[in-house]
Enzyme design. Structure first.
Site, PDB file in Angstrom:
ATOM      1  N   PHE B 116      44.816 104.113  39.273  1.00 39.47           N
ATOM      2  CA  PHE B 116      45.782 103.043  38.925  1.00 39.47           C
ATOM      3  C   PHE B 116      46.918 102.400  39.750  1.00 39.47           C
ATOM      4  CE2 PHE B 116      44.355  98.721  36.602  1.00 39.47           C
ATOM      5  CZ  PHE B 116      43.012  99.253  36.426  1.00 39.47           C
ATOM      6  N   GLN B 230      55.196  89.757  33.345  1.00 37.61           N
ATOM      7  CA  GLN B 230      54.644  90.528  34.847  1.00 37.61           C
ATOM      8  C   GLN B 230      53.556  89.167  35.451  1.00 37.61           C
ATOM      9  OE1 GLN B 230      51.003  93.649  34.201  1.00 37.61           O
ATOM     10  NE2 GLN B 230      52.707  94.367  35.084  1.00 37.61           N
ATOM     11  N   HIS B 232      50.293  89.013  37.606  1.00 33.79           N
ATOM     12  CA  HIS B 232      49.323  90.024  37.986  1.00 33.79           C
ATOM     13  C   HIS B 232      49.365  90.049  39.572  1.00 33.79           C
ATOM     14  CE1 HIS B 232      45.954  92.344  39.336  1.00 33.79           C
ATOM     15  NE2 HIS B 232      45.743  93.057  37.850  1.00 33.79           N
ATOM     16  N   LEU B 242      41.556  86.576  36.741  1.00 34.62           N
ATOM     17  CA  LEU B 242      41.674  87.563  37.364  1.00 34.62           C
ATOM     18  C   LEU B 242      40.664  88.562  37.794  1.00 34.62           C
ATOM     19  CD1 LEU B 242      43.778  90.369  37.200  1.00 34.62           C
ATOM     20  CD2 LEU B 242      41.867  90.532  34.892  1.00 34.62           C
ATOM     21  N   GLU B 245      42.393  94.998  39.044  1.00 34.51           N
ATOM     22  CA  GLU B 245      43.551  96.214  39.655  1.00 34.51           C
ATOM     23  C   GLU B 245      42.809  97.162  40.844  1.00 34.51           C
ATOM     24  OE1 GLU B 245      47.563  96.734  38.275  1.00 34.51           O
ATOM     25  OE2 GLU B 245      47.038  98.648  38.640  1.00 34.51           O
ATOM     26  N   ARG B 290      52.337  96.230  39.764  1.00 32.88           N
ATOM     27  CA  ARG B 290      52.414  94.725  39.587  1.00 32.88           C
ATOM     28  C   ARG B 290      53.733  94.133  39.968  1.00 32.88           C
ATOM     29  NH1 ARG B 290      48.168  95.058  34.480  1.00 32.88           N
ATOM     30  NH2 ARG B 290      46.838  95.532  35.851  1.00 32.88           N
ATOM     31  N   HIS B 358      50.061  87.502  33.661  1.00 37.91           N
ATOM     32  CA  HIS B 358      49.006  88.181  33.352  1.00 37.91           C
ATOM     33  C   HIS B 358      49.346  89.130  31.864  1.00 37.91           C
ATOM     34  CE1 HIS B 358      45.767  90.361  33.436  1.00 37.91           C
ATOM     35  NE2 HIS B 358      46.442  91.999  33.706  1.00 37.91           N
ATOM     36  N   ARG B 393      54.984  96.524  33.141  1.00 34.94           N
ATOM     37  CA  ARG B 393      53.752  97.549  32.355  1.00 34.94           C
ATOM     38  C   ARG B 393      53.230  98.452  33.781  1.00 34.94           C
ATOM     39  NH1 ARG B 393      48.680  96.943  31.514  1.00 34.94           N
ATOM     40  NH2 ARG B 393      48.483  94.338  31.586  1.00 34.94           N
TER      41      ARG B 393
END
Lengths: 249, 584
Positions: B116, B230, B232, B242, B245, B290, B358, B393
């Protein structure tokens, strides 16, 4: 948005209406819209009193099921381009209507609980956390994986002829979720679920018409789950009859 | 009239359900209420896709998870909280495995992990690409076996009840009857999730309106680090749906209008060929964090190298080289979403994507026991800010955060409730009656307004995007704050057409907008006061990180004269701030 379309929507406000009516709205639209977009347009721009449920608008929260031209649909995944002419929107069939497009979920919640949809281990056979995960091969996962995909959207109940006739029937989603745990290699609780799943005659009345599987937006195939539950229960029956000392293995 | 429990939890998503189970297991004699404005399985945890991070494999270490998280946060995370988080994460994830979560597996039956963004090694557990959905349903179904847990489904909490300096319950509108119930408890845990709906283009569901943040704020608890929002990098244009990721974790690449992997121009490393066994390289290129990827998109757009579309510019997420088999096995939901909502089959065509709101790193200020500054009030999950996320994050840390801090909140609230059984019932019931009167007077029976809810909400959304987006400046933020003040004035002239008590969703939309206006202003004012750039907060007029003045958490306090901004120190235990480096 130069074109408009007509939506004919079921209305029922228990404090003021003695019976349901239909209200027609003319809505300008974009061709890529889903039905839910058109309903939201009405709520935002035309009539703030229209009530319905929705949230994720990506087909996974399960809130926005409605009858669209008589067919149970997730309205966030039903595209306007697939419809022509006036579209008729009603609450999902087979449930008590609370208001407008909102129906009661009470019956399903009680039924879901009755199949004990959680991992059951035999007394003293819980694995301590320090010993890590239960091993489960990809093949064992595939055994029950399809039934884990249920989003509790209630479309299968709205389509089920047995539930329409007798709402004490446990119904497609609850049986599929019971089977989901029965077939999970980590679970040892099938005996405890059998009374809920196999005792009602509904399971035997299910004629495998497959309406539930046809409307399921997540390909859960509850009809298949019901057939497997029937077969397993039949095997139980014969085992008890022929091998009373062996019981269920 | 009131009902009484030992602990009341507001919100039935991942954090709320985990907290409820923790209480039932800590002390089965305690009565736990879960008050949720939707049926719990509708909560937005359901939409999380890619996975949940926790160290489980022999080649990984807690120290690595710690360093990835702190570096990802641009050193704004509290290191004591991160340390505790990475330490407790594995047991929480195994617990969820024991509760039946259908984690994807290796051939030997152990749990599988995937790479990730911003993580130096594969440590993200996943259940196909519907991880949040499976976690939420496993938690919800498991919660049904605990008889002390009482559900108040479709019950909308409107006000935290405080008496004698202690939080002692909540007022909640029963959507079915329109009655405002007074639900009393010795401890209250907020688990209401995020506030993405203050922005126009978001992955968040309709329900993510910052209710818990606004309620805590009005009760005197500060909101921490609200300027950190955030984006995304990969949402579908138009809908904001979405695209996980995990599609990059599995090897997907981002290209501009020329088919060029543009991230290499933004200090994120050099690309290796997709056929190279090294691809995808951890903490590099498409597996950067991100914030940096979303910022790179804006820069690329400014250079004219993105693709214009009816819903704004986009770039392309190319998965074709993964092949149909891998896409169907690891990313089936991505394929389903792209086909349904973009008319694109990622097996054959790249997916158009653009940055989308996001997650909010900020939230109700809590300590590592999930306790707030108000006695008896706890918060966990996206509504809270502990902070393990700091200024950015890392993907797959938030699902784990729900479990670790949901459980901690539950245990701490159980102890608090046991030690503080006495409540000021009479005064609380008076407050509950006043809240019922307020909702009737200001909303249900309100006459003569002219402003449509949707109009005010749209104007709020637009000003948040134009002034408080990926790049901000003093000027843009001042304009946004001014606009929000104007909207607050106009809110008093709201038009309410629906007079009924049964499922009055016009009323709930109005109450949600009321909450969102408070949250939006806290975001705007916090962003205005932070004259530096860090993580997701990028000021064009202050482009550098300023540790001397801003290695601090912002605290937004509600006052009669508006928002007051204060600060508190970041906890640095073992890793002093350094330059944040990716792609090296």
């Amino acid at each position: 948005m130069d074109k408009t379309m007509e939506l004919e929507i079921f209305r029922y406000r228990p404090e003021q209406d003695s019976e349901p009516t239909f209200q027609t709205y003319e809505v300008p639209f974009h061709t890529e819209w889903v039905i839910l977009d058109a309903v939201n347009y009405i709520k935002d721009e035309i009539d703030g009193t229209l009530s319905y449920r929705w949230s994720c608008r990506m087909g996974v929260c399960g809130s926005c099921g409605m009858m669209v031209n008589g067919v149970p649909k997730l309205t966030c995944a039903a595209f306007l381009k697939d419809y022509t002419g006036k579209i008729r929107i009603e609450p999902l069939e087979g449930f008590p209507v609370e208001r407008d497009l909102i129906f009661s979920m009470d019956d399903f919640i009680a039924k879901l609980k009755s199949v004990k949809p959680w991992i059951i281990r035999k007394e003293g056979e819980d694995k301590p956390l320090e010993e890590g995960e239960y091993l489960q091969t990809p093949r064992q996962l595939v055994e029950y994986q399809q039934y884990t995909m249920c989003i509790n959207c209630m479309l299968c109940y709205a389509a089920c002829p047995v539930y329409a006739h007798d709402n004490t029937f446990l119904g497609p989603a609850a049986i599929a979720l019971g089977q989901r745990y029965n077939m999970d290699s980590r679970d040892q609780g099938r005996d405890q679920r059998q009374e809920a799943i196999a005792s009602h005659e509904g399971i035997w009345q299910c004629t495998f018409v497959g309406e539930c599987s046809a409307v399921c937006p997540k390909d859960v195939d509850p009809a298949g789950a019901i057939q497997r539950a029937k077969v397993a229960s039949t095997i139980d029956y014969f085992k008890e009859l022929l091998l009373p000392w062996g019981k269920k293995s | 009239m009131s009902v009484r429990h030992d602990v009341v939890i507001v919100g039935g998503g991942g954090a709320g359900l985990r907290a409820a189970i923790a209480i039932a297991e800590t002390n089965p004699s305690l009565s736990v209420a879960v008050v949720s404005k939707v049926y719990p399985m509708r909560s937005h945890t359901v939409a999380a896709e890619g996975g949940a991070a926790a160290v489980i494999k022999d080649n990984d270490s807690l120290e690595d998870h710690f360093r990835d998280t702190v570096g990802g946060s641009d050193w704004l995370a509290d290191q004591d909280a991160v340390e505790l988080f990475v330490n407790e994460a594995p047991a929480e994830m195994i617990q969820l495995e024991h509760w039946g979560c259908p984690w994807s597996r290796e051939p030997d039956g152990t749990v599988a992990v995937r790479p990730f963004g911003g993580m130096n090694i594969e440590r993200t557990w996943f259940a196909s690409d519907k991880t949040g959905f499976h976690m939420l349903h496993a938690l919800y179904q498991t919660s049904l076996k605990y008889s002390p847990i009482v559900s108040y489904d479709e019950s909308f909490a409107t006000k935290i009840l405080v008496e004698n300096g202690r939080c002692q319950g909540v007022s909640a509108l029963d959507l079915r009857t329109g009655k405002v119930e007074t639900i009393l408890a010795s401890a209250l845990i907020l688990c209401t999730g995020g506030a993405g709906r203050v922005f126009p283009f978001t992955t968040n569901g309709a329900i993510n309106t910052g209710d818990g943040m606004a309620m805590a704020y009005r009760a005197g608890v500060p909101l921490k680090d609200m300027e950190f929002i955030q984006y995304h990098p990969t949402g579908l244009p138009g809908t904001g749906i979405l695209i996980t990721e995990a599609s990059r974790g599995e090897g997907g690449i981002l290209v501009n209008k020329d088919g060029y992997r543009y991230l290499q121009d933004y200090d994120l490393g050099k690309p290796v060929q997709v056929t190279d066994p090294e691809h995808p390289v951890k903490k590099s290129m498409e597996l950067g964090p991100r914030d940096r990827l979303s910022q790179a998109f804006v820069k690329e757009m400014e250079r004219g190298r993105t693709i214009p579309g009816p819903h704004g510019d986009f770039v392309l997420l190319d998965l074709r080289h993964l092949g149909e088999k891998k896409i169907d096995k690891k990313l089936p939901f991505v394929r389903e979403l792209a086909k349904n909502y973009a008319g694109i089959d990622p097996v054959y065509e790249p997916i158009p994507v653009r940055p989308v709101i996001h997650y909010i790193m900020g939230g109700v200020d809590t300590d590592t026991d999930s306790a707030t500054s108000l006695l008896g009030l706890f918060a966990a999950g996206e509504v809270a800010c502990v902070s393990i996320n700091g200024a950015n994050r890392l993907g797959s840390n938030s699902l784990t955060e729900l479990l670790v801090f949901g459980a901690r909140a539950g245990r701490a609230a159980a102890i608090f409730a046991t030690q503080n059984p006495d409540l000021d019932v009479e005064a609380l019931e008076k407050q509950g009656a006043d809240e019922q009167d307020r909702i009737a007077r200001d909303f249900i029976r309100k006459e003569g307004g002219t402003e449509r809810i949707a109009t005010l909400r749209r104007e709020m959304n637009e000003t948040m995007e134009s002034g408080a987006g990926i790049y901000r400046s003093e000027r843009s933020l001042r304009d946004t704050c001014d606009k929000l003040m104007e909207l607050r004035q106009r809110f008093s002239n709201l038009l309410i057409e629906d007079r009924s008590l049964t499922f009055n969703t016009e009323l709930t939309s109005a109450l949600e907008l009321d909450f969102m206006l408070d949250v939006a202003l806290a975001i705007g004012q916090s962003a205005l006061a932070r004259t530096e750039s860090r993580g997701s907060h990028q000021r064009t007029d202050h482009p550098d990180r300023d540790d001397e003045n801003f290695l601090k958490h912002s605290l937004a306090f509600h006052t009669d004269d508006g928002v007051r901004i204060g600060y508190k120190d970041v906890v640095i235990t073992k890793w002093p701030p350094q330059e944040r480096v990716y792609g090296k």
